[in-house]
Enzyme design. Structure first.
Site, PDB file in Angstrom:
ATOM      1  CG  ASP A  16      -1.777  -1.401   1.420  1.00  0.00           C
ATOM      2  OD1 ASP A  16      -2.252  -1.739   0.354  1.00  0.00           O
ATOM      3  OD2 ASP A  16      -1.453  -1.842   2.411  1.00  0.00           O
ATOM      4  CG  HIS A  44      -2.119  -1.218  -7.722  1.00  0.00           C
ATOM      5  ND1 HIS A  44      -1.322  -1.349  -6.787  1.00  0.00           N
ATOM      6  CD2 HIS A  44      -1.465  -1.920  -8.575  1.00  0.00           C
ATOM      7  CE1 HIS A  44      -0.090  -1.964  -6.994  1.00  0.00           C
ATOM      8  NE2 HIS A  44      -0.214  -2.411  -8.260  1.00  0.00           N
TER       9      HIS A  44
END
Ligand code: GDP
Length: 440
Positions: A16, A44
């Site tokens: 992340d 994503h």
């Protein structure tokens, strides 16, 4: 900004880090974007003109309409991939995709096994999302996988389902005592349909990428390239997850089932060892999802502020992420494991408005000073960070595009990181928008 290709993008923390945005940015210069590990548990988000594009399997190069390749190291949930392809097609985005025949397919029994195992583990559960990814890799490694080549061949698929479904049913019902409604006919019908929709994307990714890399090489004479009708290529490899989610070198057992370090690219794509440049994506602070030690974790109001400002909630899971200060010991380890040539610092804007910032420069563990993550995970749990404090800045930096325009406190923060890590910072991301970058 001068960055050399072929290039691998690797998350340098616990995932992340904002890899999607950096891949999207660099994909402009690429001809091929290759995803080489993980499944649809790695989400994503790319933002263009304030519209959010969620991606979990398609490489982030999709928005630039580049050649997209899913290498054998990836596992595919076909329903999810078909949904993503349709999402982009509806928006008029051409999806030029190639899927390797060796890619393994996530089956309904992987998800059922995932849920049954987690329920059985109770409090000791890994925190899996029940997407079946780890169980798909387990079958792959145990030579019991359903590969993409089987998905597009109804006869082979039928044979595999008839072998594996009764076995998985016995496991789920007999071992875990859970009910299951896995039905061979129903699964066969759905998966033959998925195969029919995805068949057109079949291609040998290993051979295609090897050829593309050859065409890139500077010693590959231009006259040769012309004779062969080859054009120069720039290959970008997109790694999923982050360094410390690596199944072996990460913070085991709170990891994924795959290699996430740069070297994984060679077997996961099927290419020979060669120089491939690598860029480590570093979030300006640290986050972690799920359980396990986190030396620089913040439990106070500052942690809350970072979570809120950074939108630190899982793309796929929506779970709040644990937040903490930047940790240089982690980053030094990531640099050693993947040999980063460049760094990209993301989400610097999230730190705006904090009166002071801290960076963990090294750890104290059992009376010793260490500057990397220990190899023994039991010691990692006892690591105590030693911090250097920095003054914060109050300005909104999301519109800054030149290093010289950053507040002097932000410059000092970045310069310290670069000096300690000895790897040049090439991209500083100051907002979620595609253009919100300082390029160096
Ligand atoms: P990835 O899996 O590494 O690509 O990361 P995620 O997509 O899970 O998380 C990154 C999130 O942060 C996404 O929602 C991005 O839009 C956002 N993001 C990326 N870079 C920046 C940045 O520099 N600033 C801010 N505020 N958000 C960013």
């Amino acid at each position: 900004m001068k960055i050399k290709f072929p290039l691998i993008i690797v998350g340098s923390q616990w995932g992340d880090e904002g890899k999607g945005k950096v891949v999207d940015l660099l994909a402009k210069q690429a001809t091929h974007v290759v995803r080489y590990n993980g499944g649809n548990n790695a989400g994503h988000t790319v933002v263009v003109n304030s519209e959010k594009f969620p991606l979990s399997l398609l490489p982030s190069g999709v928005l630039h309409q580049k050649k997209l390749l899913l290498a054998q190291g990836v596992v595919i949930d076909p329903a999810v991939l078909i949904r993503e392809i349709e999402f982009f097609k509806k928006r008029g985005v051409r999806v030029d995709l190639v899927i390797d025949p060796r890619v393994n397919i996530v089956m309904p029994y992987h998800k059922a096994l995932d849920a049954a195992t987690e329920a059985w583990k109770g409090k000791k559960a890994t925190g899996s999302l029940h997407l079946g990814i780890g169980y798909c890799y387990e079958d792959k490694n145990n030579r019991s996988g359903v590969r993409f080549e089987d998905l597009i061949d109804p006869k082979a698929l039928k044979e595999k389902l008839e072998t594996f479904i009764p076995l998985k049913k016995r496991q789920i019902e007999g071992v875990f005592g859970q009910k299951t409604n896995l039905d061979i006919k129903e699964i066969y019908r759905d998966y033959v349909d998925y195969g029919r929709k995805l068949k057109r994307y079949l291609g040998d990714v290993s051979a295609i990428v090897q050829k593309a890399l050859k065409n890139h090489q500077p010693h590959f004479a231009a006259s040769n390239a012309a004779t062969l009708g080859a054009k120069r290529t720039n290959v970008l490899f997109e790694g999923a997850h982050g360094t410390f989610l690596d199944g072996i070198f990460g913070t085991y057992p709170y990891t994924t089932a795959v290699y996430t370090i740069a070297g994984g690219v060679f077997p996961y794509v099927g290419i020979a060892p060669q120089k491939i440049y690598s860029m480590g994506i570093v979030k300006a602070y640290t986050t972690r999802v799920g359980n396990g030690p986190f030396p620089t974790e913040l439990f106070d109001n500052t942690g809350e502020k970072i979570r809120a400002a950074g939108g630190e909630f899982g793309t796929v899971s929506k779970r709040p992420r644990r937040c903490g200060w930047l940790d240089l010991s982690m980053l030094r380890t990531a640099i050693r494991l993947s040999g980063f040539d460049y760094l990209s610092i993301t989400k610097l804007d999230v730190l705006s408005g904090l009166p002071k910032l801290k960076v963990a420069v090294y750890y104290n563990v059992d009376g010793k000073k260490i500057r990397e993550i220990p190899a023994i995970m039991n010691s990692f749990a006892r690591c105590r960070p030693v911090y250097k404090e920095f003054k914060g800045w109050t300005e909104d930096i999301s519109r800054v595009r030149k290093f010289s325009d950053l507040p002097k406190e932000a410059k000092a923060y970045l310069k310290f990181i670069e000096k300690e890590l000895k790897v040049p910072i090439k991209i500083i991301s100051v907002g979620a928008e595609r253009e919100a970058n300082v390029l160096l």
